[in-house]
Design a protein around this motif. Sequence first.
Motif, PDB file in Angstrom:
ATOM      1  N   SER A 211       0.825  -1.206   0.000  1.00  0.00           N
ATOM      2  CA  SER A 211       0.000   0.000   0.000  1.00  0.00           C
ATOM      3  C   SER A 211       0.862   1.260   0.000  1.00  0.00           C
ATOM      4  N   HIS A 212       1.971   1.199   0.725  1.00  0.00           N
ATOM      5  CA  HIS A 212       2.878   2.356   0.725  1.00  0.00           C
ATOM      6  C   HIS A 212       3.553   2.534  -0.627  1.00  0.00           C
ATOM      7  N   VAL A 213       3.985   1.437  -1.231  1.00  0.00           N
ATOM      8  CA  VAL A 213       4.738   1.514  -2.484  1.00  0.00           C
ATOM      9  C   VAL A 213       3.884   2.084  -3.605  1.00  0.00           C
ATOM     10  N   VAL A 214       2.587   1.783  -3.612  1.00  0.00           N
ATOM     11  CA  VAL A 214       1.717   2.272  -4.679  1.00  0.00           C
ATOM     12  C   VAL A 214       1.039   3.592  -4.303  1.00  0.00           C
ATOM     13  N   GLY A 215       1.419   4.152  -3.176  1.00  0.00           N
ATOM     14  CA  GLY A 215       0.827   5.420  -2.753  1.00  0.00           C
ATOM     15  C   GLY A 215       1.319   6.591  -3.582  1.00  0.00           C
ATOM     16  N   LYS A 216       0.563   7.696  -3.589  1.00  0.00           N
ATOM     17  CA  LYS A 216       0.904   8.881  -4.388  1.00  0.00           C
ATOM     18  C   LYS A 216       2.251   9.463  -4.002  1.00  0.00           C
ATOM     19  N   GLN A 217       2.512   9.549  -2.701  1.00  0.00           N
ATOM     20  CA  GLN A 217       3.746  10.203  -2.265  1.00  0.00           C
ATOM     21  C   GLN A 217       4.968   9.415  -2.702  1.00  0.00           C
ATOM     22  N   HIS A 218       4.937   8.088  -2.515  1.00  0.00           N
ATOM     23  CA  HIS A 218       6.074   7.250  -2.906  1.00  0.00           C
ATOM     24  C   HIS A 218       6.276   7.288  -4.424  1.00  0.00           C
ATOM     25  N   ILE A 219       5.205   7.132  -5.173  1.00  0.00           N
ATOM     26  CA  ILE A 219       5.310   7.155  -6.638  1.00  0.00           C
ATOM     27  C   ILE A 219       5.758   8.534  -7.122  1.00  0.00           C
ATOM     28  N   GLY A 220       5.204   9.592  -6.492  1.00  0.00           N
ATOM     29  CA  GLY A 220       5.554  10.944  -6.918  1.00  0.00           C
ATOM     30  C   GLY A 220       7.029  11.248  -6.743  1.00  0.00           C
ATOM     31  N   TYR A 221       7.567  10.945  -5.553  1.00  0.00           N
ATOM     32  CA  TYR A 221       8.997  11.205  -5.337  1.00  0.00           C
ATOM     33  C   TYR A 221       9.863  10.255  -6.150  1.00  0.00           C
ATOM     34  N   GLY A 222       9.354   9.061  -6.442  1.00  0.00           N
ATOM     35  CA  GLY A 222      10.095   8.174  -7.330  1.00  0.00           C
ATOM     36  C   GLY A 222      10.205   8.760  -8.727  1.00  0.00           C
TER      37      GLY A 222
END
Length: 348
Positions: A211-222
């Motif tokens: 759930s964290h990995v597919v979250g907006k914040q993680h994807i956005g900073y990636g």
Amino acid sequence: MDLQRAMLDELMGADRNLTEEQRKDYKEITWDSKEVCPYYMARFCPHDLFVNTKSDLGPCDRIHDPKLKEGFEKSPRHDRYLPKFEAELAQRCEKLVMDLDRRVRRGRERLAQGEEPIPPPPMSAEKSEQLSVVEEKIKNLLVQVESLGEAGKVDEAQALMKKVDELNAEKALIQLQSDKVLMIPQEKKMALCEICGSFLVANDAAERTQSHVVGKQHIGYGMVRDFITEYKAAKEKAKEDERLAREKEAEERRKLREKEYERRRSGSNDRDRSHDRDRDRESHRFQERERGRERSREWNGRGSGDGGKRMDWRSRNGRDSGRDKYREWSRSRSPVRHGHKRSSRSPY
């Protein structure tokens, strides 16, 4: 709300609410206008990556229009403007990453000191259901807004847009309530995400981690970090290609200089060889003339019985002696000299 406004702009035009008087001074927006977001034109706008997250940057103050972006991609000036837009986006992304890295360093220090922050709990089933209902209502209203816009019913479409804004506010409230921090047992160890700087429970369940990995914040900073890496690699490659091109050009110039030097040197050698041949021919002719003179002298010497003395006497007295004898003979035969005067009528 910006999404709905963009949809209406696409359907009815950005000047849909202007009066006839205002339309006279209206200036059409193009992809290279100052009002258009260069980040969006280049790749993505960071303001769109973290909506309704802790890293929310707020709405972008420039225009995001898919039609303008499509026009930019088809424009003959695309290759000239794209590096400029990408440079501006890279500068913005680097600032975001610098701020994030400072937050990550502070998080590491807190973990090293034993100050483990408590992560937010997962959204409850009740809150998740409420959120789904609100999102479904927003979706249905947007469909109605689009239909009214196509029918030209602008006032009714704007009235529905107000309801959509209210539902968006309700959605944000539900998400905020689900993010409240709760106490958890101290025996759970915390971990820090190096990508987005979020705190996670170490060895947490796979569902929470996913759930964290597919979250907006993680994807956005990636996306931000990947773009910076890609941009720097492209810049380095461009510099390396430019360096190799300069070296190749310098090598070609060196080869041309060597070729020109060899050509001039070959031409000089040819001239020297030609000069040497002319000099040899002249020397050969001179020697032939000398040998001819020598043979002539030897032949003349052998033809006279006195060992060449007659030749010497003829050389000294040949022509002059003959002329003198002729003069003496002429004087001796002259009738005036002997006293005789021959008549013109006498045959004698």
